[in-house]
Design an enzyme around this catalytic site. Structure first.
Site, PDB file in Angstrom:
ATOM      1  N   LYS A 209      33.635   5.542  15.396  1.00 36.04           N
ATOM      2  CA  LYS A 209      35.041   5.293  15.094  1.00 36.04           C
ATOM      3  C   LYS A 209      35.341   3.793  15.173  1.00 36.04           C
ATOM      4  O   LYS A 209      35.930   3.218  14.279  1.00 36.04           O
ATOM      5  CB  LYS A 209      35.909   6.077  16.083  1.00 36.04           C
ATOM      6  CG  LYS A 209      37.382   5.913  15.875  1.00 36.04           C
ATOM      7  CD  LYS A 209      38.179   6.856  16.770  1.00 36.04           C
ATOM      8  CE  LYS A 209      39.656   6.527  16.710  1.00 36.04           C
ATOM      9  NZ  LYS A 209      40.481   7.416  17.510  1.00 36.04           N
ATOM     10  N   GLU A 215      25.897   1.481  22.439  1.00 34.18           N
ATOM     11  CA  GLU A 215      24.756   2.379  22.220  1.00 34.18           C
ATOM     12  C   GLU A 215      24.489   2.538  20.724  1.00 34.18           C
ATOM     13  O   GLU A 215      23.361   2.397  20.243  1.00 34.18           O
ATOM     14  CB  GLU A 215      25.055   3.778  22.798  1.00 34.18           C
ATOM     15  CG  GLU A 215      25.085   3.852  24.303  1.00 34.18           C
ATOM     16  CD  GLU A 215      26.463   3.575  24.889  1.00 34.18           C
ATOM     17  OE1 GLU A 215      27.292   2.922  24.204  1.00 34.18           O
ATOM     18  OE2 GLU A 215      26.711   3.991  26.035  1.00 34.18           O
ATOM     19  N   GLY A 270      37.994  10.730  18.871  1.00 34.01           N
ATOM     20  CA  GLY A 270      36.542  10.893  18.721  1.00 34.01           C
ATOM     21  C   GLY A 270      36.085  12.327  18.972  1.00 34.01           C
ATOM     22  O   GLY A 270      35.310  12.898  18.199  1.00 34.01           O
ATOM     23  N   ARG A 271      36.584  12.933  20.030  1.00 32.73           N
ATOM     24  CA  ARG A 271      36.106  14.281  20.399  1.00 32.73           C
ATOM     25  C   ARG A 271      36.768  15.376  19.571  1.00 32.73           C
ATOM     26  O   ARG A 271      36.521  16.551  19.785  1.00 32.73           O
ATOM     27  CB  ARG A 271      36.297  14.513  21.899  1.00 32.73           C
ATOM     28  CG  ARG A 271      37.694  14.245  22.407  1.00 32.73           C
ATOM     29  CD  ARG A 271      37.733  14.136  23.922  1.00 32.73           C
ATOM     30  NE  ARG A 271      39.052  13.776  24.411  1.00 32.73           N
ATOM     31  CZ  ARG A 271      39.498  12.538  24.574  1.00 32.73           C
ATOM     32  NH1 ARG A 271      38.720  11.513  24.247  1.00 32.73           N
ATOM     33  NH2 ARG A 271      40.694  12.288  25.049  1.00 32.73           N
ATOM     34  N   GLU A 356      36.735  14.880  28.854  1.00 34.07           N
ATOM     35  CA  GLU A 356      37.278  13.580  28.458  1.00 34.07           C
ATOM     36  C   GLU A 356      38.781  13.707  28.170  1.00 34.07           C
ATOM     37  O   GLU A 356      39.540  12.760  28.367  1.00 34.07           O
ATOM     38  CB  GLU A 356      36.528  13.040  27.227  1.00 34.07           C
ATOM     39  CG  GLU A 356      36.703  11.547  27.029  1.00 34.07           C
ATOM     40  CD  GLU A 356      35.702  10.931  26.058  1.00 34.07           C
ATOM     41  OE1 GLU A 356      34.635  10.467  26.506  1.00 34.07           O
ATOM     42  OE2 GLU A 356      35.984  10.922  24.844  1.00 34.07           O
ATOM     43  N   HIS A 387      18.524  33.403  33.904  1.00 33.81           N
ATOM     44  CA  HIS A 387      17.301  33.163  34.673  1.00 33.81           C
ATOM     45  C   HIS A 387      17.298  31.779  35.294  1.00 33.81           C
ATOM     46  O   HIS A 387      16.258  31.279  35.714  1.00 33.81           O
ATOM     47  CB  HIS A 387      16.087  33.371  33.774  1.00 33.81           C
ATOM     48  CG  HIS A 387      15.993  34.780  33.274  1.00 33.81           C
ATOM     49  ND1 HIS A 387      15.353  35.781  33.981  1.00 33.81           N
ATOM     50  CD2 HIS A 387      16.529  35.373  32.177  1.00 33.81           C
ATOM     51  CE1 HIS A 387      15.468  36.921  33.322  1.00 33.81           C
ATOM     52  NE2 HIS A 387      16.184  36.697  32.223  1.00 33.81           N
ATOM     53  N   LYS A 510      31.778   0.508  30.932  1.00 36.99           N
ATOM     54  CA  LYS A 510      31.341  -0.260  29.746  1.00 36.99           C
ATOM     55  C   LYS A 510      31.446  -1.757  30.042  1.00 36.99           C
ATOM     56  O   LYS A 510      30.531  -2.526  29.732  1.00 36.99           O
ATOM     57  CB  LYS A 510      32.247   0.049  28.551  1.00 36.99           C
ATOM     58  CG  LYS A 510      32.053   1.402  27.914  1.00 36.99           C
ATOM     59  CD  LYS A 510      32.899   1.463  26.628  1.00 36.99           C
ATOM     60  CE  LYS A 510      33.036   2.876  26.123  1.00 36.99           C
ATOM     61  NZ  LYS A 510      33.973   3.012  25.007  1.00 36.99           N
TER      62      LYS A 510
END
Ligand code: F6P
Length: 543
Positions: A209, A215, A270-271, A356, A387, A510
């Site tokens: 965005k 990253e 973003g999410r 978030e 399990h 950040k």
């Protein structure tokens, strides 16, 4: 600025509080015994989703109070404000309009008086043309080869949505187009992804965005160098790199032609962005038609959420049950347990979606809250989780409300007789039953278990769960499911009076990482705390 009364001072909250001790002493066994029809009455349908919420520790009376709470917190008003493009993300002064991305009705949606629909449709049409060209082989790489590998480079919402949906819809994908996702700044992620790829057949989507996320930009530059080095020509970028972003300037600086850029807008969080151009990898994988069916599913649930009365509103009911579990029964977590292998990234997607969005501790007005907000969200597909961690859900000391998700029809039937799928669904039903009803000491004794082992073999039960059943995992059904969870998060944020659409909590780390990188190797680190100093010294000495 919020004008809401402090949540815990509202009469609705206090009435609910008055029911807590009674419910602490009631077992789901009793609730079902008192109302044998509970399994039918405490269930609902919306679109293709059948929701059974009967195995929760609440009564119809409590649900009524929760609905009153929702009304008192102006959930309906805020819902209208979101859909109509008002700037409900107050700390960023932004509208929240992911719902416009799946508005297929053609009706106008205004932000600052401007209809955003023409832009949305234009970008979608650009995506469709591009996806068709790549899928059909008309779009060729720099050396004339057909594209076989798509590498989406992004992180957070620019990764999790595309990964989750391409995995969820893999059954419907074009099988000679391989999807890869690189998110982590750890060099191993990109190294392992690119090592066996032929750059001449590889298309990189840089999805960000902001187009400034460290990253993503670090991985994007690495991929760019890899491609130029292997193909020996900087001009190759034009055929092997596209960008999805709101930031044209940075995309251009990176060297991607704006013609190969797919834009979206600051009112897409973003999410919540997978139905925007961020979903380009999804469209490449399943094609424009199925992408549209995904949008149709979203739209079905958006319309339901926007128009259904609160008591018949599935995302609202999910949200209120969550509020009851979190704020009144003391649960601090929720597990999402899809009994569908293709949904294996669904819990991770809503881990970001929920945590978030609702991981906040001040109200919109900036006042510290005195109640819990967003739960810790996690999960794995059934039956694998059984399990691994279900032991703790069944017999541990913590209350872990679970959402079970299953489908009536399988997408794959290896033996042609439905064996796998019947076993899968039998497990889903067995788990929610065992969690709710457990096994008493008398029942254990009746099985002839030695007295000293009885306490170990008792299942207390009374552990809440929802079960969501759908006919079949289609793009449309997936869209409905995702939108239902999105709106659940919205409703809870409205009740808690928090801004569900900002994410300031990720900023400090950040900024500090940027500071530390400058001194990590050999700089002066005296200004750091003693723990960080010791860690840096140790790291240096281990190098
Ligand atoms: O750091 C959090 C975050 O801002 C998320 O909200 C977002 O999904 C992710 O980073 C990626 O951001 P971008 O798409 O701008 O690279």
């Amino acid at each position: 600025m919020s004008t809401l009364e402090p949540l815990t001072e509202t009469s609705e909250w206090q009435l609910l509080q008055a029911h807590v001790s009674a419910m602490q002493n009631v077992h789901l066994r009793e609730l079902f015994a008192n109302n044998p029809d509970r399994g039918h009455t405490m269930s609902m349908r919306a679109g293709d989703i059948y929701l059974d919420f009967s195995k929760n520790r609440l009564t119809p009376d409590i649900l009524q109070l929760l609905l009153q709470l929702a009304r008192a917190r102006n959930v309906e008003g805020l819902r209208g404000a979101m859909f109509s493009g008002q700037k409900i993300n107050t700390t960023e002064n932004r509208a929240v309009l992911h719902t416009a991305l799946r508005n297929l009705s053609g009706s106008a949606v205004l932000v600052d008086g401007e209809d955003v629909m023409p832009e949305i449709l234009a970008v979608r049409s650009q995506m469709e043309q591009f996806a068709e060209a790549v899928r059909s082989g008309t779009w060729q790489g720099h050396t004339g080869k057909r594209i076989r590998h798509i590498v989406n480079i992004g992180i957070g919402g620019s990764d999790l949505g595309p990964v989750m949906v391409t995995e969820a819809l893999k059954f419907y994908s074009q099988r000679d187009l391989y999807m890869h996702f690189v998110s982590n700044i750890d060099g191993s992620h990109i190294e392992e992804t690119l090592r066996n790829l032929d750059p001449a057949e590889t298309l990189c989507i840089i999805a960000s965005k902001t187009f400034t996320t460290d990253e993503t930009m670090t991985n994007a530059h690495t991929a760019r160098s890899w491609l130029i080095e292997k193909l020996g020509d900087e001009a190759a970028i034009a055929k092997h790199f596209v960008a999805v972003s709101t930031n044209t300037e940075e995309v251009t600086k990176f060297g991607i032609d704006p013609a190969n850029m797919f834009v979206f807008w600051d009112w897409v969080g973003g999410r919540y962005s997978l139905t925007s151009a961020i979903g380009l990898s999804i469209m490449l994988s399943v094609g424009p038609q199925l992408f549209r069916e995904l949008l149709e599913g979203f739209e079905t649930m958006d319309t339901h959420f926007r128009t259904a009365p609160l008591e018949e509103n599935l995302p609202v009911i999910l949200a209120l049950i969550g509020i009851w579990n979190t704020n009144f029964l003391g649960a601090s977590t929720e597990a999402i347990l899809p009994y569908e292998q293709y949904l294996h990234r669904f819990p991770a997607y809503f881990q970001q979606g929920n945590m978030e969005s609702n991981g906040k501790s001040v109200t919109k007005a900036g006042t510290q809250v005195d109640y819990n907000t967003g739960p810790i969200v996690w999960g794995e597909p059934g039956t694998n989780g059984q399990h691994a961690f279900y032991q703790l859900i069944h017999q541990g000391t913590r209350l872990i409300p679970c959402d079970f998700i299953g489908f009536a029809e399988p997408l794959n039937d290896p033996d042609g007789r439905g064996t796998h799928h019947r076993k899968l669904i039998a497990n889903l039903l067995a788990q929610s039953h065992a969690l709710a009803f457990g096994k008493t000491a008398d029942e254990v004794r009746a099985e002839g278990v030695a007295e000293e082992l009885v306490p170990h073999r008792v299942f207390e039960g009374n552990r809440p769960s929802n079960t969501l059943l759908l006919p079949r995992l289609t793009p449309n059904a997936l869209g409905q499911l995702i939108a239902a969870y999105e709106h659940k998060i919205f409703v809870q944020g409205a009740i808690w009076d928090i801004d569900s659409f900002d994410q300031w909590g990720v900023e400090l780390g950040k900024v500090l990482a940027k500071e530390i990188i400058g001194t990590l190797q050999d700089g002066d680190i005296d200004s750091y705390d003693s723990s960080t100093q010791a860690l840096i010294h140790t790291w240096r000495s281990l190098q």
